[in-house]
Design a protein around this motif. Sequence first.
Motif, PDB file in Angstrom:
ATOM      1  N   GLY A   4       6.809   3.196  -1.401  1.00  0.00           N
ATOM      2  CA  GLY A   4       6.500   2.102  -2.322  1.00  0.00           C
ATOM      3  C   GLY A   4       5.823   0.953  -1.610  1.00  0.00           C
ATOM      4  O   GLY A   4       4.880   0.335  -2.121  1.00  0.00           O
ATOM      5  N   SER A   5       6.279   0.661  -0.383  1.00  0.00           N
ATOM      6  CA  SER A   5       5.645  -0.397   0.404  1.00  0.00           C
ATOM      7  C   SER A   5       4.218  -0.009   0.756  1.00  0.00           C
ATOM      8  O   SER A   5       3.302  -0.846   0.708  1.00  0.00           O
ATOM      9  CB  SER A   5       6.433  -0.652   1.697  1.00  0.00           C
ATOM     10  OG  SER A   5       7.728  -1.073   1.394  1.00  0.00           O
ATOM     11  N   TRP A   6       4.008   1.231   1.114  1.00  0.00           N
ATOM     12  CA  TRP A   6       2.657   1.692   1.436  1.00  0.00           C
ATOM     13  C   TRP A   6       1.751   1.610   0.205  1.00  0.00           C
ATOM     14  O   TRP A   6       0.594   1.202   0.313  1.00  0.00           O
ATOM     15  CB  TRP A   6       2.701   3.129   1.966  1.00  0.00           C
ATOM     16  CG  TRP A   6       1.332   3.638   2.287  1.00  0.00           C
ATOM     17  CD1 TRP A   6       0.626   3.412   3.435  1.00  0.00           C
ATOM     18  CD2 TRP A   6       0.491   4.414   1.432  1.00  0.00           C
ATOM     19  NE1 TRP A   6      -0.603   4.005   3.351  1.00  0.00           N
ATOM     20  CE2 TRP A   6      -0.705   4.629   2.122  1.00  0.00           C
ATOM     21  CE3 TRP A   6       0.648   4.941   0.161  1.00  0.00           C
ATOM     22  CZ2 TRP A   6      -1.755   5.363   1.577  1.00  0.00           C
ATOM     23  CZ3 TRP A   6      -0.394   5.660  -0.381  1.00  0.00           C
ATOM     24  CH2 TRP A   6      -1.584   5.866   0.317  1.00  0.00           C
ATOM     25  N   LEU A   7       2.287   2.019  -0.985  1.00  0.00           N
ATOM     26  CA  LEU A   7       1.493   1.916  -2.217  1.00  0.00           C
ATOM     27  C   LEU A   7       1.101   0.467  -2.497  1.00  0.00           C
ATOM     28  O   LEU A   7      -0.039   0.180  -2.892  1.00  0.00           O
ATOM     29  CB  LEU A   7       2.280   2.475  -3.407  1.00  0.00           C
ATOM     30  CG  LEU A   7       2.428   3.983  -3.499  1.00  0.00           C
ATOM     31  CD1 LEU A   7       3.341   4.343  -4.669  1.00  0.00           C
ATOM     32  CD2 LEU A   7       1.075   4.646  -3.665  1.00  0.00           C
ATOM     33  N   LEU A   8       2.035  -0.447  -2.306  1.00  0.00           N
ATOM     34  CA  LEU A   8       1.768  -1.865  -2.528  1.00  0.00           C
ATOM     35  C   LEU A   8       0.717  -2.372  -1.537  1.00  0.00           C
ATOM     36  O   LEU A   8      -0.237  -3.049  -1.927  1.00  0.00           O
ATOM     37  CB  LEU A   8       3.067  -2.664  -2.406  1.00  0.00           C
ATOM     38  CG  LEU A   8       2.987  -4.150  -2.684  1.00  0.00           C
ATOM     39  CD1 LEU A   8       2.524  -4.390  -4.119  1.00  0.00           C
ATOM     40  CD2 LEU A   8       4.342  -4.803  -2.471  1.00  0.00           C
ATOM     41  N   TYR A   9       0.872  -2.031  -0.281  1.00  0.00           N
ATOM     42  CA  TYR A   9      -0.086  -2.430   0.748  1.00  0.00           C
ATOM     43  C   TYR A   9      -1.470  -1.885   0.432  1.00  0.00           C
ATOM     44  O   TYR A   9      -2.475  -2.606   0.521  1.00  0.00           O
ATOM     45  CB  TYR A   9       0.387  -1.943   2.120  1.00  0.00           C
ATOM     46  CG  TYR A   9      -0.637  -2.116   3.214  1.00  0.00           C
ATOM     47  CD1 TYR A   9      -0.848  -3.363   3.793  1.00  0.00           C
ATOM     48  CD2 TYR A   9      -1.403  -1.039   3.656  1.00  0.00           C
ATOM     49  CE1 TYR A   9      -1.796  -3.535   4.791  1.00  0.00           C
ATOM     50  CE2 TYR A   9      -2.349  -1.202   4.647  1.00  0.00           C
ATOM     51  CZ  TYR A   9      -2.549  -2.445   5.211  1.00  0.00           C
ATOM     52  OH  TYR A   9      -3.487  -2.608   6.192  1.00  0.00           O
ATOM     53  N   ASP A  10      -1.533  -0.605   0.062  1.00  0.00           N
ATOM     54  CA  ASP A  10      -2.804   0.030  -0.248  1.00  0.00           C
ATOM     55  C   ASP A  10      -3.470  -0.621  -1.460  1.00  0.00           C
ATOM     56  O   ASP A  10      -4.692  -0.820  -1.478  1.00  0.00           O
ATOM     57  CB  ASP A  10      -2.585   1.529  -0.493  1.00  0.00           C
ATOM     58  CG  ASP A  10      -3.892   2.286  -0.567  1.00  0.00           C
ATOM     59  OD1 ASP A  10      -4.715   2.125   0.355  1.00  0.00           O
ATOM     60  OD2 ASP A  10      -4.074   3.029  -1.563  1.00  0.00           O
ATOM     61  N   ALA A  11      -2.677  -0.957  -2.487  1.00  0.00           N
ATOM     62  CA  ALA A  11      -3.239  -1.596  -3.680  1.00  0.00           C
ATOM     63  C   ALA A  11      -3.804  -2.967  -3.348  1.00  0.00           C
ATOM     64  O   ALA A  11      -4.883  -3.349  -3.838  1.00  0.00           O
ATOM     65  CB  ALA A  11      -2.180  -1.711  -4.768  1.00  0.00           C
ATOM     66  N   VAL A  12      -3.114  -3.749  -2.503  1.00  0.00           N
ATOM     67  CA  VAL A  12      -3.614  -5.067  -2.105  1.00  0.00           C
ATOM     68  C   VAL A  12      -4.896  -4.913  -1.294  1.00  0.00           C
ATOM     69  O   VAL A  12      -5.873  -5.648  -1.489  1.00  0.00           O
ATOM     70  CB  VAL A  12      -2.539  -5.844  -1.307  1.00  0.00           C
ATOM     71  CG1 VAL A  12      -3.102  -7.108  -0.687  1.00  0.00           C
ATOM     72  CG2 VAL A  12      -1.363  -6.178  -2.202  1.00  0.00           C
ATOM     73  N   LYS A  13      -4.928  -3.960  -0.393  1.00  0.00           N
ATOM     74  CA  LYS A  13      -6.087  -3.739   0.471  1.00  0.00           C
ATOM     75  C   LYS A  13      -7.305  -3.274  -0.325  1.00  0.00           C
ATOM     76  O   LYS A  13      -8.416  -3.759  -0.113  1.00  0.00           O
ATOM     77  CB  LYS A  13      -5.722  -2.713   1.541  1.00  0.00           C
ATOM     78  CG  LYS A  13      -6.796  -2.492   2.580  1.00  0.00           C
ATOM     79  CD  LYS A  13      -6.277  -1.606   3.689  1.00  0.00           C
ATOM     80  CE  LYS A  13      -7.095  -0.342   3.660  1.00  0.00           C
ATOM     81  NZ  LYS A  13      -6.692   0.622   4.655  1.00  0.00           N
TER      82      LYS A  13
END
Length: 155
Positions: A4-13
């Motif tokens: 979930g953290s990776w998905l959030l990071y990827d969406a922001v990036k």
Amino acid sequence: VGFGSWLLYDAVKETGCDPSGAITGNEACKPAGEDVFLALMGVIFGGATLPQISTAMEAIVGSRAACFPALMAIHRKSDTGDERLDAENTERSESLQRRSTLTPLPKYTIDVSSPYGLKPDKVIGTIEFKNVPDPERVHLSSSLNGSMIRLLGQS
């Protein structure tokens, strides 16, 4: 939580979305930071309560072991004359016995509920009451030759 953290990071990036969803005019991320945080809290609380299950499971296993002999006695049936029903009763009894280290219970021989059980013509015996406290507080209901005898008083 890590995914979930990776998905959030990827969406922001990739999209420049707002992980908090608090900035007006900027699209909120999916999943939001709040979603990842709540998932993390769920994992933490679940991990903290998981060791507490062991004491409850110990009690459940102990109670199952204690009542197993009683279940074997309850499921013990005498022959009924119906081959299908007798086969089911035998299979149930053998299934319970396979899970047990106890000595098998003997087959019923005196059984008034079965057409194949022995039925005694007459029962002769004596009833003796020992250590009965204070006879004024104990009452013997019905007569001793009745079909039911009740002893009333303190337990």
